[in-house]
Scaffold this motif. Structure first.
Motif, short mmCIF file in Angstrom:
data_model
loop_
_atom_site.label_atom_id
_atom_site.label_comp_id
_atom_site.label_asym_id
_atom_site.label_seq_id
_atom_site.Cartn_x
_atom_site.Cartn_y
_atom_site.Cartn_z
N LEU A 1 0.83 -1.20 0.00
CA LEU A 1 0.00 0.00 0.00
C LEU A 1 0.87 1.25 0.00
CD1 LEU A 1 -3.01 0.65 0.00
CD2 LEU A 1 -2.92 0.83 2.49
N TYR B 1 0.91 4.23 -2.86
CA TYR B 1 0.60 5.62 -2.53
C TYR B 1 1.73 6.59 -2.86
CZ TYR B 1 -4.04 5.55 -0.54
OH TYR B 1 -5.40 5.47 -0.40
N GLY C 1 -0.58 6.19 -8.95
CA GLY C 1 -1.44 5.48 -8.01
C GLY C 1 -1.77 4.07 -8.47
N SER C 2 -1.03 3.54 -9.45
CA SER C 2 -1.29 2.19 -9.93
C SER C 2 0.01 1.55 -10.40
CB SER C 2 -2.31 2.20 -11.08
OG SER C 2 -1.73 2.71 -12.26
N LEU D 1 -9.14 -1.29 0.15
CA LEU D 1 -8.04 -0.34 0.15
C LEU D 1 -7.34 -0.25 -1.20
CD1 LEU D 1 -6.47 -1.05 3.65
CD2 LEU D 1 -7.90 0.89 2.97
N VAL D 2 -7.55 -1.25 -2.06
CA VAL D 2 -7.05 -1.21 -3.44
C VAL D 2 -8.13 -1.81 -4.35
CG1 VAL D 2 -4.62 -1.44 -2.76
CG2 VAL D 2 -5.93 -3.47 -3.39
N VAL E 1 -4.77 2.55 -6.23
CA VAL E 1 -5.33 3.31 -5.11
C VAL E 1 -5.84 4.62 -5.70
CG1 VAL E 1 -3.95 2.32 -3.26
CG2 VAL E 1 -3.03 4.22 -4.56
N LEU F 1 -11.30 5.40 -2.76
CA LEU F 1 -11.10 4.26 -1.88
C LEU F 1 -11.14 4.64 -0.40
CD1 LEU F 1 -8.39 2.27 -3.86
CD2 LEU F 1 -10.68 1.49 -3.28
N TRP F 2 -10.69 5.86 -0.06
CA TRP F 2 -10.78 6.30 1.34
C TRP F 2 -12.23 6.43 1.77
CZ3 TRP F 2 -7.20 5.89 4.79
CH2 TRP F 2 -5.85 5.96 4.41
N SER G 1 -13.64 2.99 2.21
CA SER G 1 -13.11 2.37 3.44
C SER G 1 -13.86 2.88 4.67
CB SER G 1 -11.62 2.67 3.57
OG SER G 1 -11.09 2.11 4.74
#
Length: 252
Positions: free
Chosen positions: A113, A117, A122-123, A152-153, A167, A171-172, A175
């Motif tokens: 993770l 980040y 982001g990938s 989270l992913v 990410v 996603l936040w 979550s």
């Protein structure tokens, strides 16, 4: 000695200073060290809330061994855009991993993770992650499966039909909603227990109070997540050609 490596005792003094709420400058003054030394030490080892003296000392020893023992033909740190310092990025990634571990993630999941980040896209593909983290593809696959289960992913396929692990901003939010829904299951079960144990009994009252508390917290969490969701989509302007950080965009 000022300018030399921090000792284990000095790290324990840093931890004690953080626990007492002292500023970095005051901790540094008591140690006879530059403030930047204390700031860098805490940042790369979990931050003010996650700093642990013995863990920080072991992590530093491990970094030192890797740098002195690694063969010169081994994988090199990826080139960094925007004029970033590759070693500083690597140290920050380790600090972020430590923070994620203190929040409850296993080490490999936290490393994956943290790696995602600290990329601008982001990938990354499985092979990208395996190469950057110097681990096996099987370890990456296991970590991704675990992180997917926590929302989270996520996975997607690129134009070359390769599977990428991503990410993104939403996603936040997902979550936070997932966390609230997990509370809902306990709330429902706790209220079932009230009927079984007998309303007004000590055990039933304990469960009822816990259910009421979590119900209140979950409602506030969902409301805050909905209201704050747009913050996740705030964009910054393009980076200047000279690599200086761009100013944040005005959310309004």
């Amino acid at each position: 000695m000022p300018g030399g490596r921090l000792t284990q005792q000095e790290r324990r003094q840093i931890a004690a200073g953080l626990a007492d709420g002292l500023a970095y400058a005051e901790i540094a003054r008591r140690l006879g060290r530059p403030t930047s030394t204390v700031t860098r030490e805490v940042t790369r080892n979990g931050g003010p809330a996650g700093y642990r003296a013995d863990l920080a000392h072991r992590a530093t020893q491990q970094r030192t061994r890797r740098r002195t023992q690694a063969p010169p033909q081994g994988p090199q740190a990826p080139a960094q855009p925007y004029g970033r310092d590759a070693e500083a990025v690597r140290d920050y990634q380790e600090a972020l991993t430590t923070v994620l571990m203190t929040s409850g993630l296993p080490r490999m999941m936290a490393r994956v993770l943290g790696c995602l980040y600290t990329t601008d896209t982001g990938s990354l593909t499985a092979s990208d992650l395996a190469r950057r983290l110097q681990v096996s593809p099987a370890s990456v696959s296991k970590a991704i499966t675990f992180l997917e289960g926590l929302d989270l992913v996520r996975r997607e396929r690129d134009e070359r039909r390769r599977e990428r692990y991503v990410v993104d901003d939403d996603l936040w939010y997902q979550s936070m909603i997932r966390s609230a829904r997990a509370n809902d299951r306990f709330i429902e079960t706790a209220r079932q227990g009230v009927g079984v144990l007998g309303r007004g009994t000590p055990a039933a009252t304990r469960l009822e109070n816990a259910a009421r508390f979590l119900d209140f917290v979950s409602e506030g969490l969902v409301r805050a997540a909905e209201q704050g969701r747009e913050v996740l989509y705030t964009r910054t302007g393009p980076a200047p050609d000279d690599g200086r950080p761009a100013a944040a965009a005005d959310p309004g």
